[in-house]
Design a protein around this motif. Sequence first.
Motif, PDB file in Angstrom:
ATOM      1  N   GLU A  60       0.853  -1.297   0.081  1.00  0.00           N
ATOM      2  CA  GLU A  60       0.097  -0.073   0.250  1.00  0.00           C
ATOM      3  C   GLU A  60       0.834   1.212  -0.082  1.00  0.00           C
ATOM      4  O   GLU A  60       0.713   2.157  -0.852  1.00  0.00           O
ATOM      5  N   ARG A  61       1.710   1.309   0.806  1.00  0.00           N
ATOM      6  CA  ARG A  61       3.056   2.364   1.020  1.00  0.00           C
ATOM      7  C   ARG A  61       3.403   2.661  -0.373  1.00  0.00           C
ATOM      8  O   ARG A  61       3.668   3.690  -1.204  1.00  0.00           O
ATOM      9  N   GLU A  64       1.213   4.232  -2.921  1.00  0.00           N
ATOM     10  CA  GLU A  64       1.089   5.597  -2.476  1.00  0.00           C
ATOM     11  C   GLU A  64       2.461   6.482  -2.992  1.00  0.00           C
ATOM     12  O   GLU A  64       2.182   7.505  -3.700  1.00  0.00           O
ATOM     13  N   VAL A  65       3.581   5.952  -2.579  1.00  0.00           N
ATOM     14  CA  VAL A  65       4.865   6.822  -3.257  1.00  0.00           C
ATOM     15  C   VAL A  65       4.685   6.620  -4.677  1.00  0.00           C
ATOM     16  O   VAL A  65       5.090   8.013  -5.269  1.00  0.00           O
ATOM     17  N   VAL A  66       4.277   5.588  -5.470  1.00  0.00           N
ATOM     18  CA  VAL A  66       4.657   5.653  -6.768  1.00  0.00           C
ATOM     19  C   VAL A  66       3.258   6.921  -7.258  1.00  0.00           C
ATOM     20  O   VAL A  66       3.785   7.518  -8.251  1.00  0.00           O
ATOM     21  N   ASN A 112      14.352  11.067  -3.526  1.00  0.00           N
ATOM     22  CA  ASN A 112      15.544  10.569  -2.795  1.00  0.00           C
ATOM     23  C   ASN A 112      15.088   9.807  -1.520  1.00  0.00           C
ATOM     24  O   ASN A 112      15.763   9.061  -0.996  1.00  0.00           O
ATOM     25  N   LYS A 113      13.999  10.543  -0.951  1.00  0.00           N
ATOM     26  CA  LYS A 113      13.544   9.713   0.406  1.00  0.00           C
ATOM     27  C   LYS A 113      12.979   8.397   0.114  1.00  0.00           C
ATOM     28  O   LYS A 113      12.822   7.677   1.202  1.00  0.00           O
ATOM     29  N   HIS A 114      12.418   8.133  -1.007  1.00  0.00           N
ATOM     30  CA  HIS A 114      11.552   7.049  -1.459  1.00  0.00           C
ATOM     31  C   HIS A 114      12.287   6.087  -2.494  1.00  0.00           C
ATOM     32  O   HIS A 114      11.664   5.293  -2.816  1.00  0.00           O
ATOM     33  N   PHE A 183       2.574   1.181 -10.896  1.00  0.00           N
ATOM     34  CA  PHE A 183       1.242   1.426 -10.298  1.00  0.00           C
ATOM     35  C   PHE A 183       0.222   0.237 -10.469  1.00  0.00           C
ATOM     36  O   PHE A 183      -0.508  -0.237  -9.786  1.00  0.00           O
ATOM     37  N   ARG A 184       0.140  -0.042 -12.004  1.00  0.00           N
ATOM     38  CA  ARG A 184      -0.897  -0.822 -12.259  1.00  0.00           C
ATOM     39  C   ARG A 184      -0.571  -2.376 -11.701  1.00  0.00           C
ATOM     40  O   ARG A 184      -1.305  -3.031 -11.325  1.00  0.00           O
TER      41      ARG A 184
END
Length: 201
Positions: A60-61, A64-66, A112-114, A183-184
């Motif tokens: 899930e995370r 969200e990031v993508v 960079n954070k993700h 994402f898909r």
Amino acid sequence: MDFLIYLLSAVTVQSALLAAVAWLCKGLVTHQLSKEMEAFKHQLQVEAARTNVIFAKLHERRAEVVAELYADMVDFEIAARKFTYLENEAAGTTQQFVEVMERALELQNFFNKHRIYFPEQLAVRIDTYQDELVEKLKELHSLSKFGRLPEELQGKLFTAWGSLIKHMNESLPLIKAELEASFRGLLGVHESDRADERADA
């Protein structure tokens, strides 16, 4: 003869007792092992459920990031295209350049954070795209911030502008396509599913 009968009966009774004790021990051991096996199965089920929850949250995370990175890239692309359009019209301002660079830094910081959520090949492609784009924006801005340029520098300005647009047109769609596919994939939608849906429509 009585002694022999006595001996045989004693051996038989002892054998029967030993067999009964062995059967009882076997039953106790089997019962204990069965209880331990059930406890172990239960522990495995608990661990499997915990692992599923952890992976579901990570899944899930990552989605969200993508999605957020994709949205940030679109915002950045819009700002960069607006800036390049204005620069081409010789109307770009330092304020617009600052806005584009702020968006670039925000995008870079978020990525960079993700970065850990993305495959290495895609991460390198995004890094390269961002670095080259920022350099091209700086070059374009440095040439256009002086207002009307001499004719020899106008050629450089249009070359820089064309290079920036070409870079965006060639690199960004590939990155966005990879993010879309990623994402898909996280949603469980695959190209074959989408092709089937289009065929049914």
